[in-house]
Design an enzyme around this catalytic site. Structure first.
Site, mmCIF file in Angstrom:
data_model
loop_
_atom_site.group_PDB
_atom_site.id
_atom_site.type_symbol
_atom_site.label_atom_id
_atom_site.label_comp_id
_atom_site.label_asym_id
_atom_site.label_seq_id
_atom_site.Cartn_x
_atom_site.Cartn_y
_atom_site.Cartn_z
ATOM 1 C CE LYS A 14 -4.272 -1.683 2.136
ATOM 2 N NZ LYS A 14 -5.256 -1.494 3.234
ATOM 3 C CD GLU A 41 -10.138 -4.580 19.995
ATOM 4 O OE1 GLU A 41 -11.373 -4.721 19.801
ATOM 5 O OE2 GLU A 41 -9.606 -4.704 21.093
ATOM 6 C CG ASP A 70 -10.763 -0.160 6.037
ATOM 7 O OD1 ASP A 70 -9.847 -0.810 6.566
ATOM 8 O OD2 ASP A 70 -11.927 -0.585 5.952
ATOM 9 N N GLY A 156 -2.655 -8.866 -2.297
ATOM 10 C CA GLY A 156 -4.047 -9.165 -1.957
ATOM 11 C C GLY A 156 -4.750 -9.988 -3.039
#
Length: 200
Positions: A14, A41, A70, A156
């Site tokens: 990334k 978290e 994200d 990914g």
């Protein structure tokens, strides 16, 4: 003078994709320790919520402005899954090969005409942890899920994500090509436009 900004990820892939996109703002993207990211978290129900959670946590711990990404894969035949759970689809610790294997297994009976999917990305920028007006960029990239991986670039789900207009997977694109059309590139373009015109 180059300004340091914390990038809320331990994923070097990334960082490698994002760093060139922010070069013209003279920002140096600094990665936190991987152990630090493992302690955060992600309790949000959306990409935006989780990006903000990560940006705030890293900004507090590194005492820097922060950018958080994200992102994930949304498959139409799976009602949007794996979505926000893309990185840990096959469980923890996160493993891209296992995630891809699980996706192929789950989609084994899905016919070729129904294998549409999209990569989604949210990028947020916080000047400080309690920044009440974060900058947000959102990007989407449409494609299809193949029945076997192709290509060695990217990370990914890239080897399974087929881009019909290019007749290649995301893992068969160079970083430069990907940075012109990907979900992350689109989100970064939005975010950069807002940062360039920031009156604050």
């Amino acid at each position: 003078m180059t300004a340091k900004v914390a990038l809320a990820t331990s994923n070097e892939g990334k960082r490698a994709e994002l760093a060139p996109l922010f070069e013209d703002l003279d920002l140096e993207l600094v990665l936190p320790d991987s152990g630090l990211m493992n302690e955060i978290e992600e309790t949000g129900q959306t990409f935006i919520e989780n990006a903000l959670i990560k940006a705030r946590a890293v900004s507090v711990l590194m005492h820097l402005p922060a950018i958080a990404d994200d992102s994930g894969l949304s498959v139409k035949a799976l009602d949007g899954k794996p979505g926000i759970y893309s990185a840990r689809y096959a469980g923890l610790p996160s493993n891209a090969v296992k995630n891809n294997e699980k996706l192929l297994t789950v989609m084994s009976e899905v016919p070729d005409g129904d294998r549409g999917a999209s990569f989604q990305c949210v990028l947020v920028f916080l000047r400080q942890p309690d920044d009440p007006v974060p900058f947000i960029g959102i990007g989407s990239w449409e494609g299809e899920i193949l029945r076997e991986p192709r290509g060695t670039q990217g990370f990914g789900y890239d080897p399974l994500f087929f881009v019909p207009g290019l007749n290649r997977t995301a893992a068969e694109l160079s970083t430069g090509e990907k940075n012109r059309i990907s979900h992350r590139a689109k989100a970064a373009t939005q975010l950069l436009a807002k940062l360039r015109h920031d009156p604050r």
